[in-house]
Design a protein around this motif. Structure first.
Motif, PDB file in Angstrom:
ATOM      1  N   LEU A  64       0.237 -12.502  -4.465  1.00 17.19           N
ATOM      2  CA  LEU A  64       0.458 -11.064  -4.522  1.00 17.19           C
ATOM      3  C   LEU A  64       0.778 -10.461  -5.983  1.00 17.19           C
ATOM      4  CD1 LEU A  64       3.052 -11.841  -1.577  1.00 17.19           C
ATOM      5  CD2 LEU A  64       0.946 -10.434  -1.598  1.00 17.19           C
ATOM      6  N   PRO A  65       0.252  -9.164  -6.119  1.00 19.38           N
ATOM      7  CA  PRO A  65       0.360  -8.539  -7.360  1.00 19.38           C
ATOM      8  C   PRO A  65       1.798  -7.984  -7.738  1.00 19.38           C
ATOM      9  CG  PRO A  65      -0.319  -6.876  -5.567  1.00 19.38           C
ATOM     10  CD  PRO A  65      -0.131  -8.255  -4.864  1.00 19.38           C
ATOM     11  N   VAL A  66       2.617  -8.282  -7.051  1.00 22.28           N
ATOM     12  CA  VAL A  66       4.299  -7.880  -7.277  1.00 22.28           C
ATOM     13  C   VAL A  66       5.035  -9.176  -7.358  1.00 22.28           C
ATOM     14  CG1 VAL A  66       4.002  -5.575  -6.569  1.00 22.28           C
ATOM     15  CG2 VAL A  66       4.760  -7.430  -5.068  1.00 22.28           C
ATOM     16  N   PRO A  67       6.322  -9.094  -8.285  1.00 28.01           N
ATOM     17  CA  PRO A  67       7.224 -10.236  -7.926  1.00 28.01           C
ATOM     18  C   PRO A  67       7.607 -10.304  -6.613  1.00 28.01           C
ATOM     19  CG  PRO A  67       7.756  -8.743  -9.938  1.00 28.01           C
ATOM     20  CD  PRO A  67       6.750  -8.322  -9.109  1.00 28.01           C
ATOM     21  N   THR A  68       7.855 -11.747  -6.292  1.00 32.85           N
ATOM     22  CA  THR A  68       7.856 -11.873  -4.713  1.00 32.85           C
ATOM     23  C   THR A  68       9.017 -13.178  -4.671  1.00 32.85           C
ATOM     24  OG1 THR A  68       5.891 -11.423  -3.973  1.00 32.85           O
ATOM     25  CG2 THR A  68       6.968 -12.910  -2.556  1.00 32.85           C
ATOM     26  N   VAL A  69       9.845 -12.897  -3.727  1.00 28.63           N
ATOM     27  CA  VAL A  69      10.954 -14.015  -3.498  1.00 28.63           C
ATOM     28  C   VAL A  69      10.969 -14.574  -2.102  1.00 28.63           C
ATOM     29  CG1 VAL A  69      13.368 -14.474  -3.255  1.00 28.63           C
ATOM     30  CG2 VAL A  69      12.430 -12.920  -4.987  1.00 28.63           C
ATOM     31  N   LEU A  70      10.634 -15.743  -1.702  1.00 32.69           N
ATOM     32  CA  LEU A  70      10.689 -16.123  -0.446  1.00 32.69           C
ATOM     33  C   LEU A  70      12.232 -16.340  -0.074  1.00 32.69           C
ATOM     34  CD1 LEU A  70       8.270 -19.312  -0.988  1.00 32.69           C
ATOM     35  CD2 LEU A  70       7.781 -17.015   0.284  1.00 32.69           C
ATOM     36  N   VAL A  71      12.200 -16.004   1.356  1.00 31.80           N
ATOM     37  CA  VAL A  71      13.565 -15.826   2.026  1.00 31.80           C
ATOM     38  C   VAL A  71      13.617 -16.925   3.294  1.00 31.80           C
ATOM     39  CG1 VAL A  71      15.344 -14.444   2.942  1.00 31.80           C
ATOM     40  CG2 VAL A  71      13.916 -13.573   1.132  1.00 31.80           C
ATOM     41  N   GLU A  72      14.378 -17.712   3.112  1.00 30.38           N
ATOM     42  CA  GLU A  72      14.517 -18.874   4.415  1.00 30.38           C
ATOM     43  C   GLU A  72      13.186 -19.415   4.377  1.00 30.38           C
ATOM     44  OE1 GLU A  72      17.206 -20.016   4.895  1.00 30.38           O
ATOM     45  OE2 GLU A  72      18.677 -18.573   6.020  1.00 30.38           O
ATOM     46  N   ARG A  73      12.688 -19.675   3.447  1.00 30.53           N
ATOM     47  CA  ARG A  73      11.255 -20.465   3.714  1.00 30.53           C
ATOM     48  C   ARG A  73      11.354 -21.274   2.189  1.00 30.53           C
ATOM     49  NH1 ARG A  73      11.874 -19.354   7.852  1.00 30.53           N
ATOM     50  NH2 ARG A  73      10.232 -18.311   9.402  1.00 30.53           N
ATOM     51  N   TRP A  74      10.433 -22.333   1.998  1.00 28.29           N
ATOM     52  CA  TRP A  74      10.213 -23.086   1.029  1.00 28.29           C
ATOM     53  C   TRP A  74       9.129 -23.814   0.906  1.00 28.29           C
ATOM     54  CZ3 TRP A  74       9.426 -28.666   1.529  1.00 28.29           C
ATOM     55  CH2 TRP A  74       9.478 -28.943   2.495  1.00 28.29           C
ATOM     56  N   ALA A  75       8.490 -24.113  -0.090  1.00 30.79           N
ATOM     57  CA  ALA A  75       6.999 -24.817  -0.398  1.00 30.79           C
ATOM     58  C   ALA A  75       7.367 -26.124  -1.120  1.00 30.79           C
ATOM     59  CB  ALA A  75       6.022 -23.600  -1.087  1.00 30.79           C
ATOM     60  N   PRO A  76       6.332 -27.124  -0.606  1.00 29.45           N
ATOM     61  CA  PRO A  76       6.684 -28.293  -1.257  1.00 29.45           C
ATOM     62  C   PRO A  76       6.083 -28.399  -2.763  1.00 29.45           C
ATOM     63  CG  PRO A  76       4.749 -28.437   0.219  1.00 29.45           C
ATOM     64  CD  PRO A  76       5.616 -27.197   0.458  1.00 29.45           C
ATOM     65  N   PRO A  77       6.371 -29.147  -3.721  1.00 31.80           N
ATOM     66  CA  PRO A  77       5.863 -29.205  -5.105  1.00 31.80           C
ATOM     67  C   PRO A  77       4.617 -29.486  -4.867  1.00 31.80           C
ATOM     68  CG  PRO A  77       7.801 -30.811  -4.791  1.00 31.80           C
ATOM     69  CD  PRO A  77       7.585 -30.152  -3.407  1.00 31.80           C
ATOM     70  N   SER A 126       0.865  -1.117  -0.072  1.00 33.86           N
ATOM     71  CA  SER A 126      -0.117  -0.141   0.084  1.00 33.86           C
ATOM     72  C   SER A 126       0.919   1.462  -0.089  1.00 33.86           C
ATOM     73  CB  SER A 126      -0.894  -0.132   1.385  1.00 33.86           C
ATOM     74  OG  SER A 126      -0.349   0.142   2.404  1.00 33.86           O
ATOM     75  N   THR A 127       2.231   1.046   0.380  1.00 28.76           N
ATOM     76  CA  THR A 127       2.827   2.310   0.620  1.00 28.76           C
ATOM     77  C   THR A 127       3.967   2.377  -0.727  1.00 28.76           C
ATOM     78  OG1 THR A 127       4.718   1.253   1.998  1.00 28.76           O
ATOM     79  CG2 THR A 127       2.876   2.584   2.987  1.00 28.76           C
ATOM     80  N   GLY A 128       3.626   1.288  -1.898  1.00 24.96           N
ATOM     81  CA  GLY A 128       4.379   1.665  -2.863  1.00 24.96           C
ATOM     82  C   GLY A 128       5.613   0.497  -3.271  1.00 24.96           C
ATOM     83  N   ALA A 129       5.583  -0.610  -2.563  1.00 24.93           N
ATOM     84  CA  ALA A 129       6.536  -1.421  -2.834  1.00 24.93           C
ATOM     85  C   ALA A 129       6.360  -2.244  -4.048  1.00 24.93           C
ATOM     86  CB  ALA A 129       6.542  -2.641  -1.834  1.00 24.93           C
ATOM     87  N   ASP A 130       7.525  -2.324  -4.979  1.00 24.12           N
ATOM     88  CA  ASP A 130       7.537  -2.874  -6.486  1.00 24.12           C
ATOM     89  C   ASP A 130       7.738  -4.292  -6.274  1.00 24.12           C
ATOM     90  OD1 ASP A 130       7.526  -0.077  -7.915  1.00 24.12           O
ATOM     91  OD2 ASP A 130       9.200   0.112  -6.610  1.00 24.12           O
ATOM     92  N   GLY A 131       8.206  -4.818  -5.199  1.00 17.73           N
ATOM     93  CA  GLY A 131       8.346  -6.144  -5.025  1.00 17.73           C
ATOM     94  C   GLY A 131       8.770  -6.528  -3.755  1.00 17.73           C
ATOM     95  N   LEU A 132       8.505  -7.656  -3.162  1.00 11.03           N
ATOM     96  CA  LEU A 132       8.927  -8.341  -1.883  1.00 11.03           C
ATOM     97  C   LEU A 132       9.504  -9.413  -1.684  1.00 11.03           C
ATOM     98  CD1 LEU A 132       5.015  -8.306  -0.856  1.00 11.03           C
ATOM     99  CD2 LEU A 132       6.554  -6.886  -0.263  1.00 11.03           C
ATOM    100  N   LEU A 133      10.271  -9.492  -0.552  1.00  5.90           N
ATOM    101  CA  LEU A 133      11.483 -10.194  -0.053  1.00  5.90           C
ATOM    102  C   LEU A 133      10.337 -10.734   1.257  1.00  5.90           C
ATOM    103  CD1 LEU A 133      14.700  -8.507  -0.291  1.00  5.90           C
ATOM    104  CD2 LEU A 133      13.923 -10.123  -1.852  1.00  5.90           C
ATOM    105  N   LEU A 134      10.139 -11.957   1.072  1.00  7.90           N
ATOM    106  CA  LEU A 134       9.090 -12.329   2.059  1.00  7.90           C
ATOM    107  C   LEU A 134       9.617 -13.803   2.852  1.00  7.90           C
ATOM    108  CD1 LEU A 134       6.253 -11.934   3.154  1.00  7.90           C
ATOM    109  CD2 LEU A 134       5.349 -13.431   1.345  1.00  7.90           C
ATOM    110  N   THR A 135       9.338 -13.657   4.389  1.00 10.12           N
ATOM    111  CA  THR A 135       9.600 -14.635   4.937  1.00 10.12           C
ATOM    112  C   THR A 135       8.317 -14.933   5.901  1.00 10.12           C
ATOM    113  OG1 THR A 135      12.139 -14.087   5.394  1.00 10.12           O
ATOM    114  CG2 THR A 135      11.319 -15.609   6.989  1.00 10.12           C
ATOM    115  N   PRO A 136       7.484 -15.769   5.464  1.00  5.96           N
ATOM    116  CA  PRO A 136       6.032 -16.014   6.048  1.00  5.96           C
ATOM    117  C   PRO A 136       6.471 -16.500   7.469  1.00  5.96           C
ATOM    118  CG  PRO A 136       6.167 -16.736   3.722  1.00  5.96           C
ATOM    119  CD  PRO A 136       7.490 -16.573   4.154  1.00  5.96           C
ATOM    120  N   ASN A 137       5.207 -16.536   8.269  1.00  8.11           N
ATOM    121  CA  ASN A 137       5.471 -17.344   9.723  1.00  8.11           C
ATOM    122  C   ASN A 137       5.018 -18.658   9.586  1.00  8.11           C
ATOM    123  OD1 ASN A 137       6.533 -14.923  11.026  1.00  8.11           O
ATOM    124  ND2 ASN A 137       4.272 -14.101  11.248  1.00  8.11           N
ATOM    125  N   TRP A 138       5.677 -19.629   8.900  1.00  6.32           N
ATOM    126  CA  TRP A 138       5.544 -20.917   8.677  1.00  6.32           C
ATOM    127  C   TRP A 138       5.999 -21.638   9.724  1.00  6.32           C
ATOM    128  CZ3 TRP A 138       6.293 -20.587   2.718  1.00  6.32           C
ATOM    129  CH2 TRP A 138       5.361 -19.974   2.132  1.00  6.32           C
TER     130      TRP A 138
END
Length: 383
Positions: free
Chosen positions: A171-184, A143-155
């Motif tokens: 999410l509406p912008v390019p996003t990279v997970l950081v120190e997190r992973w998701a199964p196939p 909402s404050t104008g981020a063009d992309g996100l580096l994201l560490t969800p609370n998993w």
């Protein structure tokens, strides 16, 4: 007499502006001051937005078209100031992490260095592991104008549980997970991601201990997003190397009541109770299970456990050799501890670079494939 700090920093700024960039080690020699002192000056000057720093090199900030110099990033819990004229010029990168302390302090620093070096601005949102706060912070940054996100969800397990985390792929912008992973098969598996290979880190510790002659090695780690990968790598290394399995970690409900020979009282909070149970497990593993070495996550747990183990008759390292995981404070123990160090700063740097590349490629028709990058931790052996 040493020059006053303001005069010294003014001299550094003058030299950097004149030359464009300089190595910190070279400047320290030229100015006749220690690298530690100069690095402290550099941190202060970068925080004030006077210079840009990255990987042992400092450089001047280029003026914008209006002639104003751009500031550097603020603290790990805030936002950078201004944007430069580099390849990422004008971009705002949002970063959502649980905390800007301990482990994630270096992750944020690594990301900030790359974002600043490429002329973009970093804005950080903290979740403190609160349920739902990761999405709240992501929405706030967008909402404050981020063009992309580096994201560490609370998993809790480092990966999404059943029915969890699909929002990250929407999410509406390019996003990279950081120190997190998701199964196939999970929607978030299609996102770019950068993480430490904790399984490899645990395996490195086991292999080192096995080389030292240990046949039965224990793993002691509390439930964290790192724990599952540590257990996976630990078990795989024990099997691959043909080691004898350590006594199994007791299942829930089989521990003695807190206070029964433990360091915690009956009304102890969960943190103290978990610590006491780890102490009980290691003592029993050595006395009854033939364990002679252990990998302990984390450093702080190990440093607190060692004197308590010794008070219970378990000598370290004579009866129990210890390697810690994280390497945040392992070298500060009474006897510096060998430790496995995830490449935290590099994780942040690689994730930021990956996101900036994705943003720059967007709309050009040359966007490359998604990437899943695992960085191998490093084992530091201390006497």
């Amino acid at each position: 007499m040493r020059p006053h700090v303001d005069q010294r920093q003014a001299r550094v700024l003058s030299l950097v502006r004149a030359r464009g960039s300089a190595r910190v080690a070279d400047l320290a020699r030229e100015l006749g001051i220690s690298p530690v002192t100069l690095r402290r000056d550099v941190e202060a000057m970068a925080a004030r937005g006077e210079i840009r720093r990255m990987h042992g090199v400092i450089s001047r900030l280029e003026p914008d078209p209006a002639g104003a110099e751009h500031g550097g990033a603020g603290s790990g819990t805030g936002t950078g100031s201004g944007s430069g004229t580099g390849r990422g010029g004008g971009l705002v990168i949002g970063m959502v992490v649980p905390t800007a302390e301990y482990y994630y302090a270096d992750v944020v620093r690594g990301a900030r260095e790359v974002v600043e070096a490429r002329g973009a601005r970093l804005a950080v949102g903290l979740t403190r592991y609160l349920a739902g706060e990761d999405r709240t912070q992501a929405d706030r940054l967008l909402s404050t104008g981020a063009d992309g996100l580096l994201l560490t969800p609370n998993w809790e397990a480092g990966a999404p549980g059943p029915g969890e985390g699909a929002w990250t792929a929407e999410l509406p912008v390019p996003t990279v997970l950081v120190e997190r992973w998701a199964p196939p098969g999970h929607p978030a598996a299609a996102l770019d991601r950068v993480a430490s290979d904790h399984a490899d880190g645990a395996a490195r510790a086991v292999a080192h201990l096995a080389e030292r002659g240990h046949k039965r090695i224990a793993l002691a780690c509390r439930e964290t997003p790192t724990a599952g990968r540590l257990r996976t790598g630990f078990a795989a290394a024990v099997a691959t190397l043909g080691l004898e399995p350590a006594p199994a970690w007791p299942a829930a409900g089989t521990w003695p009541a807190a206070g029964a020979g433990t360091a915690a009282g009956a009304a102890a909070p969960a943190e103290a109770e978990a610590f006491a149970r780890t102490l009980d497990y290691l003592c029993a593993a050595v006395a009854e299970g033939g364990v002679t070495a252990a990998l302990i996550h984390s450093d702080t747990d190990a440093i607190m456990l060692i004197p308590r183990l010794q008070a219970r008759g378990v000598r370290v390292p004579e009866d129990l050799a210890v390697i810690t995981y994280d390497d945040e404070v392992a070298e500060l123990a009474d006897v510096p501890l060998s430790a496995v160090a995830p490449a935290k700063r590099e994780v942040g740097a690689r994730a930021a670079g990956m996101l900036l590349d994705r943003l720059e490629d967007r709309g050009t028709g040359r966007e490359g494939p998604r990437q899943h990058l695992d960085l191998l931790p490093r084992l530091t052996v201390r006497p």
